[in-house]
Design a protein around this motif. Structure first.
Motif, PDB file in Angstrom:
ATOM      1  N   ASN A  45       8.105   6.032   1.465  1.00 39.31           N
ATOM      2  CA  ASN A  45       6.608   6.050   1.957  1.00 39.31           C
ATOM      3  C   ASN A  45       6.328   4.853   2.895  1.00 39.31           C
ATOM      4  N   SER A  46       7.127   4.563   3.406  1.00 40.92           N
ATOM      5  CA  SER A  46       6.867   3.492   4.534  1.00 40.92           C
ATOM      6  C   SER A  46       6.159   2.246   4.340  1.00 40.92           C
ATOM      7  N   ASN A  47       6.357   1.738   3.088  1.00 44.83           N
ATOM      8  CA  ASN A  47       5.921   0.154   3.025  1.00 44.83           C
ATOM      9  C   ASN A  47       6.883  -0.634   2.692  1.00 44.83           C
ATOM     10  N   ASN A  48       8.068  -0.100   3.083  1.00 49.15           N
ATOM     11  CA  ASN A  48       9.239  -1.259   2.712  1.00 49.15           C
ATOM     12  C   ASN A  48       9.575  -1.575   1.341  1.00 49.15           C
TER      13      ASN A  48
ATOM     14  N   PHE B  17       0.800  -1.438   0.070  1.00 53.30           N
ATOM     15  CA  PHE B  17       0.013  -0.069   0.019  1.00 53.30           C
ATOM     16  C   PHE B  17       0.770   1.348   0.079  1.00 53.30           C
ATOM     17  N   ALA B  18       0.427   2.471  -0.344  1.00 56.28           N
ATOM     18  CA  ALA B  18       1.156   3.557  -0.414  1.00 56.28           C
ATOM     19  C   ALA B  18      -0.107   4.847  -0.110  1.00 56.28           C
ATOM     20  N   ARG B  19       0.482   5.911   0.259  1.00 53.27           N
ATOM     21  CA  ARG B  19      -0.118   7.172   0.313  1.00 53.27           C
ATOM     22  C   ARG B  19       0.234   8.196  -0.752  1.00 53.27           C
TER      23      ARG B  19
END
Lengths: 699, 209
Positions: free
Chosen positions: A628-631, A569-571
Motif C-alpha cells: 500500500n505504498s507507505n514503505n 499512513f495507509a489507504r
C-alpha cells in the motif's frame, strides 16, 4: 487470540500425554537415545547434547532416512524455528530466529560453505545422502566462528564408514521428473578408512498457471562428489583429508524474450591432523580451501544474440590450529588461531578485492560443581577492510535436579560487510540505475560527474571516506529443560537478538536519465525476539512424537518510531483517502511469520520391518513487500495467508539390506499460485503435492 | 466530526463555486472542498519498446484552483501535470522539453498527514521548482515488478501557494483512469489524476478551517 490457543495446544497437550503416561508407568528398559546424543558444533569439542548451556538441535540420520529427504532445505524446513525463504536470485536461504540467511553460517564438517552472490546461501545445494547428523546451534556464535555466525550455525556432519567394505545405493524418483541417485562406498580396516559419495539430482522444475508462461523453477541437474580419507598414524595421531565437488546446471529464463543458463560449481578441500598427547592435550591442525564459481548468460530468443552475461568466482583459504587442554574433569580450555583469506573476481566489480583476516579465540568450559556448567569464550578477528571485531560469549547451565535444568547465554555476533557492499559497480542496462559499493563511491561519483551523468549529489562523498561497519548483534537466550519422565522431554527457549548497524541501500545521487545512484550504509537497528518450544515423547521403541513452536517478533526500530510518531499512513483501497496508522498497525519485517509450528509422528512396526511417519508444519501469515505504498509492512498490507503442509512417508526393509519407500509431500496439494501475471503475493517454493518412491540397497 | 463532514462532501463530489461577485469587500469567501477526476496528463517519450529511455515531451495539463478546472492559459495556472511530472507556476524550468514558462509566484511543499490533519500552511517550507528538479517530484511510489503500479504515497499532502498568492492542499488518490479500487498497470489507462483538494480563496489566509 489465535496465538493463545496455539500456545495452549503446544504447551499443555504434552502435559496431558504426560499424565496418561504416569498412570501406565514408564518402561525402564526403553533406551532414551536423545539423552546420549553428542554435538561438536557448540563448543568445538565433543559434548553431550543435553548437558549444553546453549540452544542446540540435532537432526539424526534416522530422521533423514525415514522422511525421504534428499536436499538440506527440505529437512531444515521441518525443524522448529527454521524456514527457508526465497531471497533475490540467491535461491533458498535459511531464516533462523527471524534473521535472514546472510546471518547464519552453514558448515560441512566444521568448515564453511561459500558462494553467496547476493548474501543468500542456497541450502538446496547440499545433498543429505551422506550425512550422519545435522547440528543446529542457535544464537550468536561469533565467539567461535567469527563473521556471519550472528543468528547461529548449522553444521553438517558427514558419515564415516563401518568396518570392512560397505556400500549404499539409493535412488528416488518423484513428481516433476525429479531424480535423486546416491552411491556411497566405504572401507575401513584398522588404521585406515575411506569413503566416497556421489549424488546426482535433477528435476524438470515446475510452472504455476498464470505465471506469465514462465517456469517458476527452471529445470536443473546437479552432481555432488565427496571423498573422505582418514589414517591413524599411531594411537594419538590421526589424519583426515576430504574433498567435495559440486556442479549444477540450470536453465535461466527470466522472461519470454531471453533464455540462457546458470552454471555453478564449488569445490572444497579440507585437511585435518589431530594429535592427542596424554589425556590432557588434544590438538587440531586444519587447512581448508574452497572455491565457488557461477557463470550465467542470457541470449535473446529472437536472434540468439548475447543479451547479458556475468560471472562470479570466490575463493576462501583458511589454515587454523586449535588446542584443547583438559586440566581435569572439571575444567577444559580451548584456544585457536588462524587466517581467512578471501578473494572475489566478479562482473560489475571495480577491482578484484582481497580480504585477509587473522583471528584468535579462546574458550573456557568448566563444571565448578556437578550442577553447574560454565562456558566463557571470546574471539578476535582482525581485518584489512573493516574495523576489527571482538566477540565475547558467556553461557551457563544449572541443573536444579534430574528433571529440570536452566540455561542462559549472552553472545556477540557480527557479519562483516561483504565484497558486494564494498566493491559493487553495477549499472542496470534496462532501467538505468546504478549501485555502488561503499568503497567505490569516492572514485566513481567524480567519474560519473565528469561524464555528465549526474544531476545532483544527494549524499556528500565525504560520508564515504570512513569505513562501512560490520553488522553486529547481541543475542540473549534463556531456556528451561524439563524431563518429567525419561520418555518425555520439554524445552522452552526465549530469545532476543539486538542487531545494530544493519546495512541498507540509499539514494546518494540523481542521474541525468532520471534514475538514481545507490550505495550502502549502516542504518537500521532491528530486533528479533520470541520463544521456541520443543517437546519429544518416546513412550516406547516404536513411537516417537515431537512438536515444536516458535513465536517471533521481528521489528525495525526506525519503523517502530515512525508508527509511534504518527508518520505512517495507509489507504483502505488504493483510491480512497489516506488515514494515520498507530504503533499496533506495524507488523514487522517482511517474510517473517509470527507463528510457526510443527508436529511429527514416527512409528515403527518392528515385526514387519516397517516404519512410517507423518509430519505437519504450520506457518502463519507473512508479508512479502509493501503493497500500500507507505514503505512499511502494516496491518492494511496484502499478506500471504497462513498455511499448513502435511507430509507422509512409509519405508519397508527386506532381508535387512533392501528398503523400499513411498511418500507424499504436501498431501493436501496446497499451493498459493499467482492469480494473475501481476500477482506478486504468492508462494513460489510450494509447487503442490509431490509423490515419490525410493529404493535403497546396503551391502 | 469535521473529518466526517469533509469526507461526506468529497464523496458527493459537490463542486461548489465561490460567490465572489459580491460588492462587499469585507466578505469572507467560503473554503472550497472539491474533487477532480480523470485529469488527463499525457506525455510522449519515456521509454521505447525495448525499454530504452527516450526524452519525454508533450504539453503539460494545467490546472487553476480559482476556477477549479484545467486551463490552457499561459499565465492563469497554478499546477500542471505530465505523466508522473508535476510542476508549479513558480520558479525556473529544469530544462525538460515543452515545459511551460513559469509566469507566477507559485510555491509548494509536501506535508505529511491526512488531508484533514493539514490545517494550516507552514510558509517556511514553501519552495519553487528549480534547475535541480521539481518541488513535487516525490509524490508517488513505484511498486516495481511484477505489478509496476504507480500509487500516490499515502500520507503525502501537497500544499500549494497559487500563482496569485492563495493557498490549496491536495491529496492525490489515483494515477489511473476512473480511479479503480484495484488498479492494474497493464490494463488500466495511466496518466489520469484523481485528487481531492481544499482551496482557500481568501488571499493571504493560511488556514484551511
Amino acid at each position: 487470540m489465535k496465538f493463545k490457543s496455539i500456545f495452549i495446544i503446544v504447551v499443555f497437550v504434552p502435559f496431558f500425554c504426560l499424565s496418561q503416561q504416569q498412570v501406565e508407568k514408564s518402561n525402564d528398559t526403553i533406551i532414551t537415545q536423545y539423552l546420549n546424543e553428542v554435538v561438536v558444533t557448540a563448543t568445538q569439542t565433543i559434548r553431550q547434547l543435553s548437558s549444553l548451556p546453549l540452544p542446540v538441535q540435532i537432526i539424526a540420520k534416522k530422521e533423514l532416512k525415514e522422511t525421504g529427504s534428499t536436499r538440506l532445505d527440505a529437512i531444515l524446513n521441518e525443524q522448529t524455528g527454521l524456514i527457508t525463504v526465497s531471497e533475490f536470485v540467491g535461491g533458498e536461504g535459511i531464516q533462523m530466529q527471524g534473521l535472514d540467511s546472510q546471518y547464519s553460517l552453514i558448515l560441512i564438517d566444521g568448515v564453511p560453505l561459500i558462494g553467496r552472490s547476493a548474501g543468500t546461501l542456497d541450502v538446496s545445494r547440499v545433498s543429505v545422502g551422506n550425512i550422519k547428523q545435522i547440528e543446529v546451534v542457535k544464537g550468536a556464535s561469533s565467539s567461535l566462528y567469527g563473521s556471519k555466525a550472528l543468528a547461529g550455525v548449522i553444521n553438517i556432519i558427514t558419515d564415516t564408514p563401518k568396518n570392512g567394505f560397505n556400500g549404499d545405493l539409493s535412488y528416488r524418483y518423484g513428481t516433476f521428473n525429479t531424480h535423486d541417485t546416491n552411491i556411497t562406498l566405504g572401507y575401513r580396516k584398522e588404521k585406515f578408512a575411506i569413503q566416497s559419495f556421489i549424488n546426482r539430482n535433477s528435476s524438470d522444475g515446475y510452472q504455476f498457471l498464470n505465471a506469465a508462461d514462465l517456469n517458476t523453477v527452471d529445470p536443473y541437474s546437479s552432481y555432488t562428489f565427496n571423498s573422505k580419507l582418514s589414517y591413524k598414524l599411531n594411537e594419538n595421531t590421526k589424519i583426515t583429508a576430504s574433498g567435495r565437488y559440486y556442479i549444477q546446471d540450470q536453465i535461466y529464463a527470466p522472461t519470454l524474450d531471453e533464455k540462457g543458463e546458470i552454471n555453478s560449481n564449488e569445490w572444497n578441500t579440507h585437511l585435518k591432523a589431530n594429535h592427542k598427547s596424554g589425556e590432557k592435550w588434544n590438538s587440531y591442525f586444519e587447512f581448508y580451501a574452497s572455491r565457488y564459481k557461477a557463470e550465467e548468460y542470457l541470449n535473446s530468443v529472437a536472434d540468439n544474440s548475447l543479451f547479458s552475461e556475468s560471472d562470479y568466482n570466490e575463493l576462501l583459504i583458511r589454515p587454523e590450529i586449535r588446542t584443547t587442554y583438559k586440566s581435569n574433569e572439571k575444567h577444559s580450555f580451548t584456544s585457536g588461531f588462524g587466517l581467512n583469506h578471501e578473494t572475489l573476481d566478479r562482473t560489475d566489480f571495480t577491482t578484484t578485492p582481497e580480504f585477509n583476516s587473522p583471528f584468535v579465540y579462546f574458550q573456557y568450559d568448566g563444571n565448578p560443581n556437578k550442577k553447574l556448567n560454565v562456558i566463557l569464550g571470546a574471539r578476535f578477528d582482525s581485518h584489512n577492510e573493516y574495523k576489527s571485531q571482538f566477540s565475547p560469549k558467556g553461557a551457563l547451565r544449572f541443573e536444579l535436579n534430574d528433571k529440570i535444568s536452566f540455561k542462559g547465554s549472552v553472545g556477540y555476533g557480527f557479519k562483516a560487510p561483504d565484497f558486494r557492499q564494498l566493491y559493487f559497480d553495477f549499472s542496470n542496462g534496462f532501467v538505468g540505475y546504478t549501485i555502488l559499493g561503499y568503497n567505490t563511491v569516492t572514485t566513481r561519483i567524480p567519474e560519473l560527474e565528469n561524464e555528465g551523468q549526474i544531476t545532483n549529489v544527494v549524499v556528500p562523498i565525504s560520508e564515504f571516506e570512513g569505513q562501512l561497519l560490520a553488522e553486529n548483534s547481541v543475542a540473549y537466550n534463556f531456556g528451561v529443560n524439563y524431563n518429567p519422565i525419561s520418555t518425555l522431554n520439554l524445552e522452552i527457549n526465549l530469545f532476543r537478538n539486538d542487531i545494530k548497524d544493519l546495512i541498507d541501500t540509499r539514494l546518494i545521487a540523481n542521474k541525468t536519465n532520471g534514475q538514481g545512484v545507490f550505495s550502502y550504509y549502516n542504518v537500521n537497528n532491528v530486533h528479533t525476539q520470541g520463544l521456541e518450544f520443543n517437546t519429544t515423547w518416546k513412550p516406547n521403541n516404536s513411537l516417537k512424537i515431537s512438536g515444536g513452536y516458535q513465536l517471533l517478533y521481528a521489528k525495525d526500530k526506525k519503523a517502530k518510531d515512525a508508527f509511534k510518531d504518527g508518520e505512517v499512513f495507509a489507504r483502505k483501497s488504493s483510491n480512497s483517502p489516506a488515514f494515520q496508522l498507530n504503533e499496533d498497525d506495524y507488523f514487522g519485517l517482511y517474510n517473517r511469520s509470527r507463528h510457526m509450528a510443527n508436529l511429527k509422528v514416527f512409528y515403527t512396526f518392528k515385526k514387519w520391518d516397517l516404519n512410517t511417519n507423518i509430519r505437519g508444519k504450520y506457518r502463519s501469515k507473512y508479508g512479502l513487500f509493501d503493497t500500500n505504498s507507505n514503505n512499511y509492512l502494516d496491518a492494511y498490507d496484502g499478506f500471504v495467508n497462513a498455511y499448513t503442509l502435511w507430509d507422509w512417508a512409509i519405508n519397508k526393509t527386506f532381508s535387512n539390506n533392501y528398503e523400499i519407500g513411498l511418500g507424499v509431500d504436501n498431501i493436501f496439494n496446497f499451493t498459493d499460485a499467482p492469480e494473475s501475471v501481476n500477482d506478486a503475493l504468492f508462494i513460489g517454493n510450494i509447487p503442490g503435492r509431490m509423490l515419490y518412491t525410493k529404493l535403497n540397497i546396503q551391502f | 466530526m469535521k473529518t466526517v463532514k469533509l469526507f461526506t462532501l468529497l464523496t458527493l463530489f459537490i463542486v461548489t463555486s465561490s460567490c465572489s461577485n459580491d460588492n462587499d469587500d469585507e466578505i469572507f469567501l467560503q473554503i472550497e472542498t472539491n474533487s477532480v477526476m480523470n485529469l488527463h496528463a499525457p506525455q510522449t517519450g519515456g521509454m521505447d519498446q525495448m525499454g530504452n529511455p527516450v526524452p519525454i515531451s508533450g504539453e503539460f495539463t494545467k490546472f487553476d484552483f480559482s476556477t477549479g478546472t484545467t486551463t490552457t492559459s499561459d499565465t492563469e495556472w497554478d499546477i500542471a501535470f505530465r505523466g508522473t511530472s508535476i510542476i508549479i507556476n513558480g520558479g525556473v524550468s529544469s530544462g525538460s522539453t515543452d515545459e511551460p514558462e513559469r509566469t507566477g509566484n507559485a510555491a509548494a511543499y509536501m506535508a505529511t498527514g491526512t488531508i484533514a490533519s493539514v490545517k494550516a500552511v507552514n510558509t517556511s517550507l514553501l519552495e519553487q521548482d528549480s534547475v535541480n528538479g521539481y518541488v513535487l517530484s516525490n509524490w508517488y511510489t513505484y511498486a516495481g515488478p511484477p505489478t509496476h503500479l504507480i500509487t500516490p504515497t499515502a500520507g503525502k499532502i501537497i500544499v500549494v501557494r497559487t500563482q496569485d498568492g492563495k493557498y490549496a492542499k491536495i491529496e492525490l488518490l489515483s494515477y489511473y483512469k476512473d480511479a479503480p479500487e484495484n488498479p492494474d498497470a497493464y490494463t488500466d489507462e495511466e496518466r489520469y489524476f484523481t485528487f481531492n483538494y481544499v482551496y482557500q480563496p481568501n488571499e493571504g489566509e493560511l488556514t484551511f478551517e
